[in-house]
Design an enzyme around this catalytic site. Sequence first.
Site, PDB file in Angstrom:
ATOM      1  N   GLU A 226      17.921 -43.673  75.871  1.00  0.00           N
ATOM      2  CA  GLU A 226      17.062 -43.214  76.972  1.00  0.00           C
ATOM      3  C   GLU A 226      17.915 -42.983  78.210  1.00  0.00           C
ATOM      4  O   GLU A 226      17.869 -41.929  78.817  1.00  0.00           O
ATOM      5  CB  GLU A 226      15.968 -44.252  77.266  1.00  0.00           C
ATOM      6  CG  GLU A 226      15.080 -43.800  78.431  1.00  0.00           C
ATOM      7  CD  GLU A 226      13.898 -44.713  78.677  1.00  0.00           C
ATOM      8  OE1 GLU A 226      13.627 -45.588  77.847  1.00  0.00           O
ATOM      9  OE2 GLU A 226      13.244 -44.553  79.723  1.00  0.00           O
ATOM     10  N   ARG A 304       7.720 -54.369  83.004  1.00  0.00           N
ATOM     11  CA  ARG A 304       6.896 -54.378  81.788  1.00  0.00           C
ATOM     12  C   ARG A 304       6.824 -55.784  81.197  1.00  0.00           C
ATOM     13  O   ARG A 304       5.843 -56.145  80.551  1.00  0.00           O
ATOM     14  CB  ARG A 304       7.377 -53.358  80.753  1.00  0.00           C
ATOM     15  CG  ARG A 304       6.280 -53.027  79.731  1.00  0.00           C
ATOM     16  CD  ARG A 304       6.639 -51.869  78.824  1.00  0.00           C
ATOM     17  NE  ARG A 304       6.182 -50.574  79.281  1.00  0.00           N
ATOM     18  CZ  ARG A 304       4.970 -50.047  79.004  1.00  0.00           C
ATOM     19  NH1 ARG A 304       4.089 -50.723  78.295  1.00  0.00           N
ATOM     20  NH2 ARG A 304       4.646 -48.865  79.439  1.00  0.00           N
ATOM     21  N   GLU A 707       6.147 -48.190  70.140  1.00  0.00           N
ATOM     22  CA  GLU A 707       6.631 -49.524  70.474  1.00  0.00           C
ATOM     23  C   GLU A 707       5.778 -50.683  69.964  1.00  0.00           C
ATOM     24  O   GLU A 707       6.321 -51.703  69.535  1.00  0.00           O
ATOM     25  CB  GLU A 707       6.778 -49.651  71.993  1.00  0.00           C
ATOM     26  CG  GLU A 707       7.861 -48.748  72.553  1.00  0.00           C
ATOM     27  CD  GLU A 707       7.779 -48.637  74.062  1.00  0.00           C
ATOM     28  OE1 GLU A 707       8.567 -49.297  74.740  1.00  0.00           O
ATOM     29  OE2 GLU A 707       6.898 -47.896  74.557  1.00  0.00           O
TER      30      GLU A 707
END
Lengths: 776, 494
Positions: A226, A304, A707
């Site tokens: 990413e 997160r 995920e």
Amino acid sequence: MKHLDAAAHTRGESAYVDDVRPPTGMLYAQVFPSPVPHGEILALDVEAARNAPGVVAVLTAADIPGENQIGPIIRDEPLLAEDEVHFAGQPVAVVVAERPEQARKARRHIQIKIHEKPAITDPRQAFSAGEIIDQPQTFEIGDVDSVWANCDVIVEGSCDIGGQEHVYLETQRARAEPLEGHHLRIASSTQSPTAVQKTVAAILELPSHAVEVDVKRLGGGFGGKEDQATAWSCLAALAAHHTGQPVELVLDRADDVLMTGKRHPYLSDFKLGLSQDGDILAYEAWHYQNSGAAADLSTPVRDRTLFHSTNAYRVPNARLMAVCCRTNLPPNTAFRGFGGPQGMFVIESALAKAAETMGVPRETLQRKNLLQDGDVFPYGQRAEAARAVATWDAAVSDFDLPAIGDRVAAFNREAGALRRGFSVMPICFGISFTATHLNQASALVHIYTDGSVSVSTGGVEMGQGLSTNMASIAARAFGIRPTRIKVESTNTTRTANMSASAASAQTLLNGNATLLAVGQIVERLKRHVATKLGDANPSNVEIVDEQVLLDGSETGWTWERLVLTAYFDRIGLSAHGFFRTPDVWFDPQRRKGRPFAYHVYGTAITEVTVDCLRGTYEVDAVRIVHDMGRPINETVDLGQVEGGLAQGLGWMTMEDLRYSAEGKILSGALATYKVPDVYFMPDDLEVKFLADADNPLGPFHSKAVGEPPLMYGIGVFFALRQAMRAFHGRDVAFDAPLTPERVLMALHGDRVTELHRQAGLSAADVSAADVPVLVD
Amino acid sequence: MAVTRFLLNDRQISTAQPPGLLVLDYLRHHQRQPGTKEGCKEGDCGACTVLIGELDGEVVCYRPVTSCLMPIGELEGRHLVTIEGLNLPELTPVQQAIVDQGASQCGFCTPGIVVSLTGLLMAADARVDRTTVKQALSGHLCRCTGYRSLKVAGDVAAAAVGKRTGVEALVADGRLPAYFLDAPARLRQIHSDSAAEEGAAAAAVVNVADDGTHPAMIIAGGTDLYVQRGDDVPDAEVEVLNLASEMRQLMRGIERWDGHLRVGALTTFEEFGEHPEVQRWIPEIADYMFLIASWQIRNRATLGGNVINASPIGDMTVLLLALQSQLVLRRGDTDRTVPMGSFYRGYKVLDKAPDEILTNILIPDVDAQTRIGWEKVSKRKCLDIATVNCAGRIRVEDDRVVEAGLAVGGVAPIPLELTATRDHLLGQPIDRSTIEGALAVAQTEIAPISDVRGSADYKRLLTRQLMVALFTGMFPDQLSVVEFIGPVPGASAA
């Protein structure tokens, strides 16, 4: 529909970056990394390397024409080290040669003199030393402090959660080709073409439009490409810029593991308070994230963790704190779950400890506190269409949890050295980028005059089946066969300003963008054909199975005729669709909002057997009920669930990422870092999709799947722990991964003193033997 | 410069590239056959798997190997088959099953897996079931699927082929390219051409440089050499032992010989485990093989290479050491026999002159009173390097131990023979007290260090536990595991 690329994959015909025939004059680059984790560069001598056979250039920070900076959020990471190095493996120079092996050999001739400084590898130590990135972040709901007094049971504890190497089978790689006007075309194995484009442009002081980034496919990404793919594209581009020739840079496995960041290790503390009936009243968690030497994506990963610190449970009063701690490890980064798994592991540990304290089964507490519609998450969002209970109850009844419990108990009564255990693991994972602005995507759709269709989006195919989903969605929306659709490479000239392929949101974002593009063309086609059919009402026209229907009846018009006549009537057969996820927002000051479009739920039941003589174990079965919405491609979606589970199981068991106290990687190869193989994964693996699960926001009611399934793997830790406790009845630390070493030491570590005595070892002998050494 | 002649798929190749060049690099960089992938270059991921076909009488036997650990010199007279060489205009049953089952996601591991599963079906009398399908997948890492779909794909492909396995049937049924039928004759031609040229060179076992400046590398299997020194091999002067030619026959084969089982040093792990004599000697050898390396690696790793590599945790080395094996070393045409127990002098220091070559391993006869055992624990059960391994060979007469061999790996700089522990056992009955005593003596012989495979304390503990497993496994009637895993008297509950 099957995976679009699968046939070519099986024939070895799918081209990855370096499989494409090399252009004339291509050069090959290799990276020279810092040999030490922390220090001041006193001297760097590249002359000998420059004179080595086949070498065309050796480039250092001084050769960067633009800014030497690749930090994606916080600007704290140079592309090539200048005065200091902050982790072993940090790129210092790049060697460019005519053959890859020449570049590899030449880099051995680079001399670097570094004044070494002490390295920090422990996040608590970094925190104490004030080495933090950004500010600590806290989420709060209710009034924790005043509720503790009302709790009948309070448990406290700590978790030590290991990192995880991505082990994408295709290591990091890129190829940069100079074009006219100092422009560049880059083929990259990246999840984030726009990040590569922007960063290369900044490094070379070019406008973004001068850098074209093209991504055909990735041999796996899992978050590891990413942000961490950017540096290698930049270095290839820098080399192409200086030499005027195409340059390929492929990290071999050892370099890849050495130089790239991984899932963040965490050290966490928890405090959980419950009523005597088992209701969660209050929860506090402190997460010390081991961020590595630079910010990378550590701050959104930290966030997160906080978003998922209460997993699938109703927690009316909570205070959750997380801090990014700067250490001398490679900058840790995104990995499937993006901080969520660490947050969930901690509350699962807290519930295990509470259950043991209260003398009730862990599942009793878990089930009692599952989220219901209307419950409020600590970040202020209300649970809507919550399926924690639905998936839990379906798993318990479909897979007969009571029978599993009986079977395990019966086995353990006469098991010799073997003990069995089981666990139930619910998950709740929010879908959307938590940075709201990233929840946008665009798609470009062309129909050619023969009726074939081209679809370009900002989503990257990394094995997850995104291309397949885009083809399915476009075909369904047009009413034609999927074989007419070609999903193009992901390219910055066709799609601008892409968000990374991350956050499980690609089908949601790019699928909806594709639907919007297709919808525009379909509207035009309907108007066109309605006119041709005698001024019919366009809204009564449908395209079904490649046939044009009017008021539900056949018209004799085929897809091909429709397209061709539209072309001659000068109807636009291309469209651009732009999608923004509606109703998502988050106020970072108040740390409240509605950050997620929706949540994905599910429940896994895991069974294990532990060999209490050897400390080894088997995963006997994992059975899952997963909330998939309405699957777009069941085969593809099932593959995501099973593959995510495998990575989660690996993270909790054998994937033992180890650095020495000085910050050098010990598990630097696949010989020392093990991931699940065919024998580790159980034959007894079953996934059911929750029935009747609609999801209006997802394309065709689908739900994101990338995920969430990874977190089912957390269940194995608690199943193993239960089996171990069945053997000796003692506490087992919440330290993951639960390797065979940790299992055996937890079961029989009390024997070690006796072994020392038998061996005639002094205390000094023992500590001398305990300094880990690198092995070959 | 030496020329290597072989078949690459349907083409005959004659190359003057250095014999130490990796087959993987040769395929990707020199032949532009990019279907074979590089995932790790150390034999752990299987993405680079190819088939090696070798003449066996009238037919060619094909075995999957990892091309990242194989020198092209070893291709001489063999058939190298890549994914490109398996493709037909339509998908083969293996390919179709993988597509149908969703068993390919990112695709990077897929070509290698297709090669292994196809290799499984290419043996004429192939036993194809879930067990062998898993064996064929055992040397492959897939980071995407979780393996269920791959296992099912293997089952489905096997069902599609049914009993029609083997090269001839697969070709006849249109499931394998027809050029495979010509391979035996073409390989025989290469062999006869080579034999005509080699002539006198065949007499010498090996040529070893002794000028000290440019040492020759002697490669048996090379499966660890390439992991340790991969960058250096292509430039080095290498001597590839594992060739098909006649001159290597001295170092091949397994046979009863003069109170021993003679095992040629070039015997691969797979050949060893599959051999009926070995299975009679060591009844549980198949169980051990399951825990050693992978199918691809076992097809190349040699017993001799394992012994000479002298890794302190060599799986086969520890077994051979406990079996009280003797090593036959040859210099010129003179043989010398060394007990394995005195062969290891220090970390990778051997009782061997640079120009001596290990040609054979002699394992003393076993009889009905002899028990053999082997144990291993690693982080991952399969295809992993042992944290600790151990092996034993114990002969009991009139309820007393009369002969014993014990070895343990991973707890000393060398593969360690436990001589004091052996002496403790001799003359004693097999009972709990004898074994507890032996376990205590063993602790005085080992000296583990901490590394990524485990802490020193863990290795001490594991040595004890594995020796318990070893003894209780060898003598289930006299000993019970539960006697050895209860609470420690006087120790505090940690």
